[in-house]
Design an enzyme around this catalytic site. Structure first.
Site, mmCIF file in Angstrom:
data_model
loop_
_atom_site.group_PDB
_atom_site.id
_atom_site.type_symbol
_atom_site.label_atom_id
_atom_site.label_comp_id
_atom_site.label_asym_id
_atom_site.label_seq_id
_atom_site.Cartn_x
_atom_site.Cartn_y
_atom_site.Cartn_z
ATOM 1 N N TYR A 132 0.840 -1.193 0.000
ATOM 2 C CA TYR A 132 0.000 0.000 0.000
ATOM 3 C C TYR A 132 0.875 1.243 0.000
ATOM 4 C CZ TYR A 132 0.990 0.450 5.033
ATOM 5 O OH TYR A 132 1.621 0.595 6.247
ATOM 6 N N CYS A 133 0.268 2.365 -0.389
ATOM 7 C CA CYS A 133 0.888 3.683 -0.240
ATOM 8 C C CYS A 133 -0.087 4.554 0.549
ATOM 9 C CB CYS A 133 1.267 4.291 -1.582
ATOM 10 S SG CYS A 133 -0.141 4.629 -2.672
ATOM 11 N N PHE A 134 -0.022 5.841 0.420
ATOM 12 C CA PHE A 134 -0.853 6.693 1.274
ATOM 13 C C PHE A 134 -2.341 6.577 0.944
ATOM 14 C CE2 PHE A 134 -2.794 10.791 2.529
ATOM 15 C CZ PHE A 134 -2.613 10.660 3.895
ATOM 16 N N TYR A 193 -3.114 3.574 3.052
ATOM 17 C CA TYR A 193 -2.977 3.894 4.474
ATOM 18 C C TYR A 193 -4.131 4.751 4.976
ATOM 19 C CZ TYR A 193 -1.215 6.393 8.586
ATOM 20 O OH TYR A 193 -1.094 6.950 9.832
#
Length: 364
Positions: free
Chosen positions: A94-96, A124
């Site tokens: 995942y990223c932001f 996130y």
């Protein structure tokens, strides 16, 4: 091929391995238990790409990112990601926001390493939002009881023997007093909230609808309780744990002297570890010097110094009992007696550890 997921509850309930593609500075501010930071871009690269995005748009930012993360640097990051996928074939990345960074990471893995690895939809931000919503819903709907008692009665010992307890001090990695610091630091506020929410999520999934937690101030070290939880703790029923003064002193020597010294010994070589441990004890006493009054503080400080000298020389801990006794009888106990009187109408049970455990197990 596993699909991307938005099933956040299952991710947290099952401790699914997570690869965090955000920059290190983002990860340090808040992450999820067990997540590993393997960023697409480091802090400086992210900063440069962010400026480019604001000035020239997304296409230019992507082009700059591809230029900055290329060649051997790109290969090293690909190898780290590939190793993660091999070590954790059931994991996700995942990223932001579940956007470009995780998509690029996913695409590079597929096109250049032949690895199809799923990502978390929403990233996130969505996962954190889920945890915060879950926390507020649980606080509003579950039944809570508060465990109180004088300093050193062993409230944490009791909580650790209950399946339906919430160890707030454990999640905050702090014992909740002026002497509460450990040899290693506390989690960030965000990480503390995540730990608490995940604990509630897991215990609720096990069928628990009633929880017991320790009576705390609004802050545990630098970690703040959610306001709704703290407000609830001022109203919920109270169970009062009792023990003798001598037993309490023995327990405090164990936790705040013996075990704390051991923590520093693990972190540092023995001589430096002892020096840091001793300095932390002195600083802890110093933080309440004004409330103790100058004369009493000086008396306790001398007793503490003598006890530390004896401990360093011979390993004997008995000298610590004197300053702990003085601190309890002249500072902590009067404060707790006053607080107990203010909360008297909320006390529904009181007794020693065995009695309290039996009562709380039946309640749970």
């Amino acid at each position: 091929m596993r699909p991307d997921t938005h099933l956040y509850r299952e991710l947290f309930l099952n401790d699914v391995p997570l690869m965090d593609a955000r920059a290190p500075i983002e990860f340090s501010k808040g992450a999820f238990p067990g997540a590993l930071n393997l960023p697409l871009m480091n802090d400086e690269e992210r900063h440069q790409v962010g400026i480019c995005y604001k000035q020239h748009g997304q296409d230019a930012a992507i082009a700059l990112g591809n230029k900055l993360v290329s060649g051997q640097l790109k290969e090293a990051r690909l190898q780290a990601w590939a190793q993660f996928t091999q070590d954790h074939p059931d994991g996700y990345l995942y990223c932001f926001r579940g956007g470009l960074r995780s998509l690029i990471t996913q695409t590079w893995l597929r096109e250049e390493a032949g690895i199809h690895y799923p990502r978390v939809v929403g990233g996130y931000k969505a996962m954190r939002g889920y945890l915060l919503n879950n926390l507020e819903q649980a606080i509003g709907s579950a039944h809570f009881q508060v465990l109180g008692g004088m300093t050193g009665t062993g409230k944490t010992d009791v909580l650790q023997q209950l399946n339906h307890s919430l160890d707030l001090e454990g999640y905050a990695h702090h014992r909740g007093s002026s002497f509460g610091k450990h040899a290693t630091g506390q989690p960030s506020q965000i990480d503390f909230e995540h730990r608490l929410s995940i604990a509630l999520l897991k215990k609720s999934a096990q069928g628990h609808q009633r929880f017991v937690l320790e009576d705390e101030s609004q802050t545990i070290g630098r970690c703040s309780l959610p306001l709704s939880l703290y407000r609830g703790m001022q109203q919920w029923s109270l169970i009062w744990l009792e023990d003798s003064l001598e037993n309490r002193i023995t327990r405090i020597v164990r936790d705040y002297v013996q075990n704390l010294h051991a923590e520093f010994t693990v972190q540092y070589e023995p001589q430096a570890g002892f020096a840091l441990f001793a300095e932390q004890l002195r600083q802890s006493l110093g933080r309440i010097s004004k409330r103790l009054g100058h004369q009493r503080y000086q008396q306790l400080a001398v007793i503490m110094d003598d006890a530390l000298l004896e401990q360093e020389r011979s390993g004997v801990l008995d000298g610590h009992r004197a300053w702990i006794r003085g601190l309890l009888t002249e500072y902590y106990d009067p404060m707790y007696i006053y607080q107990r009187e203010q909360k008297a109408e909320r006390v529904i049970f009181q007794g020693d550890a065995d009695a309290v455990l039996n009562y709380l197990r039946k309640q749970g």
